[in-house]
Scaffold this motif. Sequence first.
Motif, PDB file in Angstrom:
ATOM      1  N   SER A 157       0.831  -1.094  -0.064  1.00 27.53           N
ATOM      2  CA  SER A 157      -0.040   0.167  -0.093  1.00 27.53           C
ATOM      3  C   SER A 157       0.806   1.380   0.034  1.00 27.53           C
ATOM      4  O   SER A 157       0.435   2.220  -0.755  1.00 27.53           O
ATOM      5  CB  SER A 157      -0.817   0.059   1.142  1.00 27.53           C
ATOM      6  N   LEU A 158       1.780   1.196   1.004  1.00 28.36           N
ATOM      7  CA  LEU A 158       2.799   2.440   0.880  1.00 28.36           C
ATOM      8  C   LEU A 158       3.647   2.294  -0.584  1.00 28.36           C
ATOM      9  O   LEU A 158       3.691   3.757  -0.867  1.00 28.36           O
ATOM     10  CB  LEU A 158       3.893   2.144   1.841  1.00 28.36           C
ATOM     11  N   VAL A 159       3.994   1.434  -0.994  1.00 29.38           N
ATOM     12  CA  VAL A 159       4.651   1.596  -2.366  1.00 29.38           C
ATOM     13  C   VAL A 159       3.500   1.966  -3.403  1.00 29.38           C
ATOM     14  O   VAL A 159       3.960   2.881  -4.393  1.00 29.38           O
ATOM     15  CB  VAL A 159       5.217   0.173  -2.739  1.00 29.38           C
ATOM     16  N   LEU A 242      -5.041   0.500 -10.801  1.00 28.87           N
ATOM     17  CA  LEU A 242      -3.908   0.038 -10.219  1.00 28.87           C
ATOM     18  C   LEU A 242      -3.754   0.278  -8.825  1.00 28.87           C
ATOM     19  O   LEU A 242      -2.995  -0.391  -8.170  1.00 28.87           O
ATOM     20  CB  LEU A 242      -3.084   1.513 -10.678  1.00 28.87           C
ATOM     21  N   LEU A 243      -4.553   1.285  -8.073  1.00 26.35           N
ATOM     22  CA  LEU A 243      -4.666   1.010  -6.679  1.00 26.35           C
ATOM     23  C   LEU A 243      -4.966  -0.268  -6.070  1.00 26.35           C
ATOM     24  O   LEU A 243      -4.324  -0.667  -5.089  1.00 26.35           O
ATOM     25  CB  LEU A 243      -5.563   2.268  -6.173  1.00 26.35           C
ATOM     26  N   ILE A 244      -6.133  -0.660  -6.520  1.00 29.62           N
ATOM     27  CA  ILE A 244      -6.507  -2.010  -5.982  1.00 29.62           C
ATOM     28  C   ILE A 244      -5.581  -3.103  -6.428  1.00 29.62           C
ATOM     29  O   ILE A 244      -5.017  -3.990  -5.526  1.00 29.62           O
ATOM     30  CB  ILE A 244      -7.908  -2.679  -6.682  1.00 29.62           C
ATOM     31  N   THR A 250      -0.249  -8.287  -3.901  1.00 23.42           N
ATOM     32  CA  THR A 250       1.148  -8.615  -3.399  1.00 23.42           C
ATOM     33  C   THR A 250       0.870  -8.668  -1.860  1.00 23.42           C
ATOM     34  O   THR A 250       1.529  -9.620  -1.357  1.00 23.42           O
ATOM     35  CB  THR A 250       1.837  -7.170  -3.492  1.00 23.42           C
ATOM     36  N   ALA A 251      -0.140  -8.067  -1.172  1.00 20.86           N
ATOM     37  CA  ALA A 251      -0.243  -8.087   0.234  1.00 20.86           C
ATOM     38  C   ALA A 251      -0.445  -9.523   0.391  1.00 20.86           C
ATOM     39  O   ALA A 251      -0.041 -10.408   1.230  1.00 20.86           O
ATOM     40  CB  ALA A 251      -1.639  -7.259   0.664  1.00 20.86           C
TER      41      ALA A 251
END
Lengths: 409, 64
Positions: A157-159, A242-244, A250-251
Motif C-alpha cells: 500500500s505504501l509503495v 492500479l490502486l486495487i 502483493t499483500a
Amino acid sequence: MTSTVNPVDERAARAPEFPMARAAGCPFDPPPALRDLQQEGPLARVRLWDGSTPWLVTRYADQRALLGDPRVSADIHRPGYPRQAPMPPGGTGVSFILKDDPEHARLRRMVTAPFAIKRVEAMRPGVQRIVDDLIDELLAGPNPVDLVEAFALPVPSLVICQLLGVPYADHDFFQDNSKVIINRNVTPEQRSAAHGNLIEYLDGLMGEKIAHPVDDLLSGLAERVTAGELSRNEAAQMGVLLLIAGHETTANMIALGTLALFEHPGQLALLRDTDDRRLIASAVEELLRYLHITHSGRRRVAVEDIEVGGEVIRAGEGLILANDIANRDPGMFAEPDRLDLRRDARRHVAFGFGAHQCLGQPLARMELQVVYGTLYRRIPTLRPATELERIPFKHDGSVYGVYELPVTW
Amino acid sequence: MKVTVNQDKCVASGQCVVAAMEVFDQRDEDGIVVLPNAEPPAEQADDVRHAAAVCPALAIEVQD
Ligand code: SF4
C-alpha cells in the motif's frame, strides 16, 4: 427425455459448479476437482453462478496458446463472456483489462513507463527502507501480532501510494472499498457503491493533479487529460485499477507465502540464510507458481471457432483459463505439488500471458524479493502464533490469501 | 544468433530485460522493447531463448 438431448447439452447439464472448493487439509493446493479435470482432458464444461456453462481450460500449454490467440477476447461486454458476478446496476465503466486491442493497447501504453525494469529497480532502495521501517515497528510493537495488518498490507500500500501519488493517510478508505470489490459474496449494489466511492475519490485526486502536477503516475495521467488524450473518467478508472491491483495481490502473496514457508521450514531456512539475489529471485518465482493467488481463472470469450485438443470452442462461447492448476501441470513442471525454491519456475502463468499479462509484475516481483529477502533474515524466529486450522482463508474472494496471520518471534 | 523484436506486439512487460539484460532494453517513454544489439554473442544464447519463451506477447524471434 434423454433421447432428444444432444451430447453437448448433456455435458453442460453435468457441468460441475465453478469455482470449486479446496480440500480442507491442503490450503495451498488448487481444488482436487480441478486436478481431476486436468487429468481427464484439455477442456471441460463448468457451471457459473448465472447458470451459464463456459469451457474450462486446465492445461499449461493450452492456456498460453489461448491467452495469446487473437481469436480470444477479453471484452466483458461481449455476449458469452463468463462473468464472475452480476454486472452492477447501471453498469460501470471498465478499465483496459476488460477491453481488446487497439483500445486496450492505447490505454495500457499510457501507464507502462513507470513499470519498466530500470524504473522499478530505481525504486528498490526506497522499498527496502519501507520494509525495514515496518519491521522495526513490528519488533517494537505487540507480540504476537497479525502479520497482515502490521506488514503484508502496509508494504504494497505504501509503495503503490508513492508511485501513484495517493495520500497513504487515506488507506483505510481505499482498502475497505477494495475489499468489497474483490469479494465475490457481496451484492451487485454493494460492489457498485464501493467502486463508485473509489472513482469519486480518484476523480477528486485527478482534479488536484490537473491543477498542480507533480512527479507521480497520476500526474502523468493528468497531463494526458489536459492534452485531450484521455478522458478524466478513463484516468480515474485506471487509477482505481492500479490502486486495487497494486496492493491486494502483493499483500496476499506476502502473507500466504509466509504461511506456506512456515509449513515448509527447510525452504524457509533457505531464505533466512541467504543474501544471494538470484536465489531470492528464484524463490519468488516458485512461490508465485506454487501459490497462484488469483484463483478465479482468467476470463475470455471466443470470437471465432477455435479447436483445442480435437474439440471446437464455438464463437461466442466463454472460456475460463484456470491458471492455478496450469501452474501445477505435471506436463510443464516436474513434481508440481512440491514447493522447491531452487527450481526454475520462471515460466509460470501467475501473472497471466498474452497482451493482458499483469502490468505491475516488475513492481510486484521487486517488492516480493525485498520482502522475502528481508523479513526472515531480520526476524529469524518468526513463526505462527496459532494452528493452521484456525487461520481464516479467503475462499470467497477473487484473490486468494488469508484474512489474518497471527505471528510471534 | 540473430534476434528480432516486434514493437507493435510488445506489451512492455520487461520480462526480456530481466532474462537478458545485455540484449534487451526498454524505451523510456513507454517501456516498449528496444534491441541495442541484434546479434548477441553465443554465451548469451540461453538467456535470449529464455527471453523469447517468457515474452507474453510473443514479440521476440530468434534465429540461430
Ligand atoms: S518480454 Fe516481450 S512484451 Fe515484455 S518488454 Fe520484452 S518484448 Fe515486450
